[in-house]
Design a protein around this motif. Structure first.
Motif, mmCIF file in Angstrom:
data_model
loop_
_atom_site.group_PDB
_atom_site.id
_atom_site.type_symbol
_atom_site.label_atom_id
_atom_site.label_comp_id
_atom_site.label_asym_id
_atom_site.label_seq_id
_atom_site.Cartn_x
_atom_site.Cartn_y
_atom_site.Cartn_z
ATOM 1 N N GLU A 116 0.844 -1.199 0.000
ATOM 2 C CA GLU A 116 0.000 0.000 0.000
ATOM 3 C C GLU A 116 0.880 1.250 0.000
ATOM 4 O OE1 GLU A 116 -3.041 0.174 2.909
ATOM 5 O OE2 GLU A 116 -3.824 -1.841 2.478
ATOM 6 N N ILE A 117 0.618 2.123 -0.974
ATOM 7 C CA ILE A 117 1.363 3.381 -1.106
ATOM 8 C C ILE A 117 0.378 4.537 -1.232
ATOM 9 C CG2 ILE A 117 3.364 2.266 -2.180
ATOM 10 C CD1 ILE A 117 2.339 3.165 -4.878
ATOM 11 N N THR A 118 0.894 5.754 -1.147
ATOM 12 C CA THR A 118 0.039 6.940 -1.252
ATOM 13 C C THR A 118 -0.089 7.380 -2.707
ATOM 14 O OG1 THR A 118 1.905 8.438 -0.935
ATOM 15 C CG2 THR A 118 0.735 7.719 1.039
ATOM 16 N N GLU A 119 -1.077 8.219 -2.974
ATOM 17 C CA GLU A 119 -1.288 8.726 -4.328
ATOM 18 C C GLU A 119 -0.089 9.548 -4.818
ATOM 19 O OE1 GLU A 119 -5.531 10.055 -5.244
ATOM 20 O OE2 GLU A 119 -5.437 10.231 -3.064
ATOM 21 N N SER A 120 0.474 10.362 -3.932
ATOM 22 C CA SER A 120 1.567 11.245 -4.341
ATOM 23 C C SER A 120 2.812 10.451 -4.727
ATOM 24 C CB SER A 120 1.907 12.219 -3.215
ATOM 25 O OG SER A 120 2.287 11.513 -2.048
ATOM 26 N N LEU A 121 3.022 9.299 -4.093
ATOM 27 C CA LEU A 121 4.236 8.534 -4.350
ATOM 28 C C LEU A 121 4.269 8.014 -5.780
ATOM 29 C CD1 LEU A 121 6.020 6.106 -2.005
ATOM 30 C CD2 LEU A 121 5.513 5.340 -4.303
ATOM 31 N N ILE A 122 3.138 7.570 -6.301
ATOM 32 C CA ILE A 122 3.136 6.966 -7.630
ATOM 33 C C ILE A 122 3.417 7.988 -8.721
ATOM 34 C CG2 ILE A 122 0.697 7.230 -8.253
ATOM 35 C CD1 ILE A 122 0.812 4.253 -9.126
ATOM 36 N N ALA A 123 3.180 9.267 -8.417
ATOM 37 C CA ALA A 123 3.457 10.318 -9.401
ATOM 38 C C ALA A 123 4.838 10.917 -9.240
ATOM 39 C CB ALA A 123 2.406 11.426 -9.278
ATOM 40 N N ASP A 124 5.580 10.476 -8.210
ATOM 41 C CA ASP A 124 6.922 11.016 -7.965
ATOM 42 C C ASP A 124 7.866 10.606 -9.096
ATOM 43 O OD1 ASP A 124 9.586 11.510 -6.830
ATOM 44 O OD2 ASP A 124 8.490 11.817 -4.948
ATOM 45 N N GLN A 125 8.694 11.558 -9.539
ATOM 46 C CA GLN A 125 9.597 11.303 -10.668
ATOM 47 C C GLN A 125 10.970 10.808 -10.234
ATOM 48 O OE1 GLN A 125 8.570 11.688 -13.955
ATOM 49 N NE2 GLN A 125 6.574 11.962 -12.974
ATOM 50 N N GLU A 126 11.180 10.622 -8.929
ATOM 51 C CA GLU A 126 12.499 10.200 -8.478
ATOM 52 C C GLU A 126 12.834 8.809 -9.019
ATOM 53 O OE1 GLU A 126 14.749 9.462 -4.243
ATOM 54 O OE2 GLU A 126 13.536 11.263 -4.502
ATOM 55 N N THR A 127 14.071 8.652 -9.452
ATOM 56 C CA THR A 127 14.485 7.428 -10.143
ATOM 57 C C THR A 127 14.289 6.183 -9.298
ATOM 58 O OG1 THR A 127 16.133 8.698 -11.376
ATOM 59 C CG2 THR A 127 16.403 6.311 -11.323
ATOM 60 N N THR A 128 14.702 6.224 -8.031
ATOM 61 C CA THR A 128 14.609 5.039 -7.168
ATOM 62 C C THR A 128 13.164 4.599 -6.997
ATOM 63 O OG1 THR A 128 16.560 5.800 -5.966
ATOM 64 C CG2 THR A 128 15.267 4.072 -4.943
ATOM 65 N N ILE A 129 12.247 5.537 -6.836
ATOM 66 C CA ILE A 129 10.834 5.201 -6.673
ATOM 67 C C ILE A 129 10.298 4.501 -7.910
ATOM 68 C CG2 ILE A 129 8.521 6.210 -6.525
ATOM 69 C CD1 ILE A 129 9.607 8.244 -4.578
ATOM 70 N N ARG A 130 10.615 5.050 -9.058
ATOM 71 C CA ARG A 130 10.103 4.472 -10.305
ATOM 72 C C ARG A 130 10.723 3.102 -10.565
ATOM 73 N NH1 ARG A 130 7.162 8.193 -12.542
ATOM 74 N NH2 ARG A 130 7.146 7.407 -14.663
ATOM 75 N N GLU A 131 11.986 2.949 -10.184
ATOM 76 C CA GLU A 131 12.621 1.638 -10.336
ATOM 77 C C GLU A 131 11.981 0.611 -9.404
ATOM 78 O OE1 GLU A 131 16.704 2.388 -9.585
ATOM 79 O OE2 GLU A 131 17.159 3.055 -11.634
ATOM 80 N N ASN A 132 11.660 1.020 -8.182
ATOM 81 C CA ASN A 132 11.026 0.096 -7.229
ATOM 82 C C ASN A 132 9.606 -0.268 -7.665
ATOM 83 O OD1 ASN A 132 13.246 -0.143 -5.550
ATOM 84 N ND2 ASN A 132 12.596 1.483 -4.160
ATOM 85 N N LEU A 133 8.873 0.705 -8.206
ATOM 86 C CA LEU A 133 7.537 0.418 -8.720
ATOM 87 C C LEU A 133 7.598 -0.588 -9.868
ATOM 88 C CD1 LEU A 133 5.940 3.994 -8.683
ATOM 89 C CD2 LEU A 133 5.177 2.029 -7.340
ATOM 90 N N ALA A 134 8.563 -0.366 -10.766
ATOM 91 C CA ALA A 134 8.725 -1.277 -11.896
ATOM 92 C C ALA A 134 9.129 -2.676 -11.425
ATOM 93 C CB ALA A 134 9.766 -0.713 -12.867
ATOM 94 N N ALA A 135 9.961 -2.751 -10.393
ATOM 95 C CA ALA A 135 10.404 -4.046 -9.863
ATOM 96 C C ALA A 135 9.235 -4.808 -9.239
ATOM 97 C CB ALA A 135 11.514 -3.838 -8.846
ATOM 98 N N LEU A 136 8.345 -4.098 -8.539
ATOM 99 C CA LEU A 136 7.169 -4.753 -7.963
ATOM 100 C C LEU A 136 6.250 -5.285 -9.061
ATOM 101 C CD1 LEU A 136 6.286 -2.264 -5.068
ATOM 102 C CD2 LEU A 136 7.330 -4.527 -4.842
ATOM 103 N N LYS A 137 6.105 -4.485 -10.109
ATOM 104 C CA LYS A 137 5.278 -4.912 -11.240
ATOM 105 C C LYS A 137 5.847 -6.162 -11.887
ATOM 106 C CE LYS A 137 3.594 -3.326 -15.753
ATOM 107 N NZ LYS A 137 3.563 -2.182 -16.719
#
Length: 635
Positions: A503-524
């Protein structure tokens, strides 16, 4: 003499003056002048029938050509030694053949001494002076003992001519020496000026911020100490205003460091336009500024200054990459009321500034004792929180997630609780932000993932297909070890990836930081489910929901509360459920407390829900018992 002086100059300055080049130039000039003078005097001696003297002088003039050869080959010392030797030898021969100490050749020794100081080394001049002294002493003794008779010095036109040439050559040498000294003095003066300018620049850099050119912490301390001393004499007050730009990190991360630097520069310029010339504006680090307002008669003058600053930040900043609105929070401490040292006033204005941030930002607060007590409590609480894992004060409670069609438990949300030995039970709304601010949230999150996965493995033995929802903070999601932590626990407890629901917040999924986007992609990629918690309370980009495999939207409890009687909430909930249907996502309603709400949710197509209607968050043994016995609505 010039050579000796050059060795006493600062390192590097001798190279700038290039004394070897000067010595070479002067050696060639003097050699030509001497050769020319010896030739003139030698020819004059022949004219007046002094053949021996003429031969000696012309021979010496010819031999001076060797000096020119050596000088042009850059054998400066050898050439200088040879020239002085030729002149001394020539003058000595003429003195012996002539009138001894009364001979006009003695005048030539004056020139030779000057020549040696210009082109030779100090040692050569000392030897020359020793030789002349010895010559004078020997001749004086010989005269005194009547071993030799003082010859009569004949004077005539040739004597006058020779003296004129000698004095002209000496004069030329003295003029050249004077030019060299003046040139050296000018160069030294210029170099000294450069040293003073460099010192001033270094002094400025040591006491000013390189980006904004404002005074730094060192100069701020000095200015404040002087202001306090002055206030003690005249009875006035000094206000210390501590400013911190609100949400500066977001601007820096989204637009880049160049834009962030530009924002700091413009902020500094705005502060300068709002403060008096008497005030000192400092940048003490990052996005923090300090204003020292001295000579205040009343405290309200500090409030007026703070209001002017806040108003100036209402105007958006034009930066590279876009227009940004940036506010500031201000803390104020007053001397001598709140302290009389730089450290105490800085600390207390900092405390007041954080109080302004906690109360909504874009405002100013004065320091008071309650703020300090609150800060001390937070420090003690933070230290206790950092020990909570070791002292086993943490536990996970589980709130069941219910399938509305079958009223069966299909999963649970893991909720962290802290039961402190010193402070009792601390609310998550208090200790979670504290952990985020102090960097402990990552370690705390790792503990939650580890314990939740362990318990999920046990729950799955009773309920195959069970899902465990785990809240992950923004700070933890930005950490590079998140995916590794999840992978380790999945492997350790042999969990299917679908068991976990992050479970994550709405703001996190729109964050452009590289590590966040890499972690989202890894979970997917691992097919681990992602849910958006408290959906509808923040900002969401619907395109990101599908891009990162978001499977579930959790409808915030504020929209579920009193749903049957609130038409606005009905509209919002139905709209969210329509989004889920259109994007092929599931929905979970949070905070369900009555049967009427359940019936509406079922009617609108909501698949799952959780809330006190079924169960509050409970410990693991109670949850396992609940799964065994089945659900009953709480009364």
């Amino acid at each position: 003499m010039i050579y000796a002086y050059a060795k006493r100059l600062p390192h590097g300055l001798g190279e700038a003056l290039d004394f070897e080049r000067i010595r070479k130039k002067r050696l060639l000039q003097l050699t030509f002048a001497v050769a020319f003078s010896l030739t003139l005097i030698g020819l004059a001696q022949f004219w007046y029938r002094f053949l021996f003297e003429g031969i000696v002088l012309l021979s010496s003039a010819c031999l001076s050509g060797s000096v020119i050869f050596l000088a042009r080959k850059d054998y400066i010392n050898e050439g200088a030694n040879l020239l002085i030797f030729l002149l001394v030898a020539t003058l000595t021969v003429l003195l012996i053949e002539g009138a001894g100490l009364r001979d006009i050749a003695m005048f030539g020794f004056v020139g030779v001494v000057i020549f040696s100081t210009m082109i030779g080394r100090p040692r050569l001049t000392m030897i020359l002076l020793g030789y002349i002294t010895l010559l004078c002493v020997v001749y004086g003794l010989l005269y005194h003992l009547n071993i030799i008779i003082v010859p009569e010095q004949l004077t005539g036109l040739e004597t006058a001519f020779s003296l004129a040439v000698i004095f002209n050559v000496i004069g030329y040498a003295i003029i050249s020496l004077h030019r060299d000294l003046v040139s050296a003095a000018k160069t030294i003066t210029q170099e000294n000026q450069r040293v003073l300018e460099s010192k001033a620049i270094i002094e400025h850099l040591a006491h000013h911020d390189s980006l904004t050119n404002l005074p730094n912490r060192i100069l701020a301390k000095d200015r404040l100490e002087h202001a306090i001393i002055s206030s003690q004499r005249n009875g006035h007050k000094v206000a210390v205003l501590f400013l911190d730009l609100d949400d500066f990190k977001s601007t820096n991360d989204s637009l880049g460091h160049d834009a962030g630097d530009d924002l700091l520069i413009q902020a500094a310029q705005r502060l300068e336009t709002r403060c008096r010339e008497l005030d000192t504006i400092c940048r003490i680090g990052g996005d923090e500024f300090l204003i020292i307002a001295e000579d205040l008669q009343e405290e309200w003058q500090a409030s007026k200054l703070a209001q002017k600053i806040l108003k100036s930040f209402d105007v958006p900043f034009e930066l590279q990459g876009g227009t940004v609105t940036c506010t500031t929070s201000i803390g104020i401490a007053i001397a001598p009321t709140d302290g009389t040292t730089f450290e105490s006033l800085l600390k207390k204005s900092d405390i007041a500034m954080y109080n302004a941030k906690e109360n909504g930002r874009n405002q100013f607060h004065y320091f008071n004792v309650q703020q300090q007590e609150k800060l001390q409590y937070r420090i003690i609480l933070t230290n206790a929180l950092k020990r909570s894992i070791e002292t086993q004060e943490l536990e996970l409670l589980y709130q069941p997630k219910i399938d509305l069609a079958s009223d069966a438990i299909v999963g649970a949300e893991a909720l962290l609780r802290w039961h402190s030995q010193d402070f009792g039970t601390i609310s998550p709304t208090e200790f979670i932000p504290l952990a985020e601010q102090n960097g402990f949230i990552v370690e705390l999150g790792q503990w939650v993932i580890r314990r939740a996965c362990q318990d999920a493995a046990d729950f799955m033995k009773q309920k195959p297909g069970f899902t465990m929802s785990i809240n992950v903070s923004v700070a933890q999601f930005k950490h590079a070890s998140l995916i590794q932590d999840i992978d380790e626990q999945i492997e350790r407890y042999q969990l299917p990836p679908k068991t976990l629901d992050i479970e994550i917040t709405e703001s996190l999924i729109a964050d452009q930081e590289t590590t966040i986007r890499e972690n989202l992609a890894a979970l997917k990629m691992r097919e681990i489910s992602i849910s958006i918690d408290d959906f509808g309370t923040g900002y969401s980009n619907l395109g990101y929901l599908k891009k990162f495999n978001v499977e579930t939207l959790k409808i915030d409890r504020s929209f579920i509360y009193e749903l049957p009687d609130n038409d606005s909430n009905k509209t919002i909930v139905k709209a969210i459920l329509q989004i889920c249907k259109g994007l092929d996502m599931s929905a979970v309603a949070e905070g369900v407390e009555d049967r009427g709400t359940i019936e509406l949710l079922k009617q609108w197509g909501c698949e799952q829900a959780q809330g006190y209607y079924w169960s509050k968050p409970i410990r693991k043994p109670e949850f396992e018992a609940l799964m065994q016995t089945g659900l009953a609505a709480e009364t």
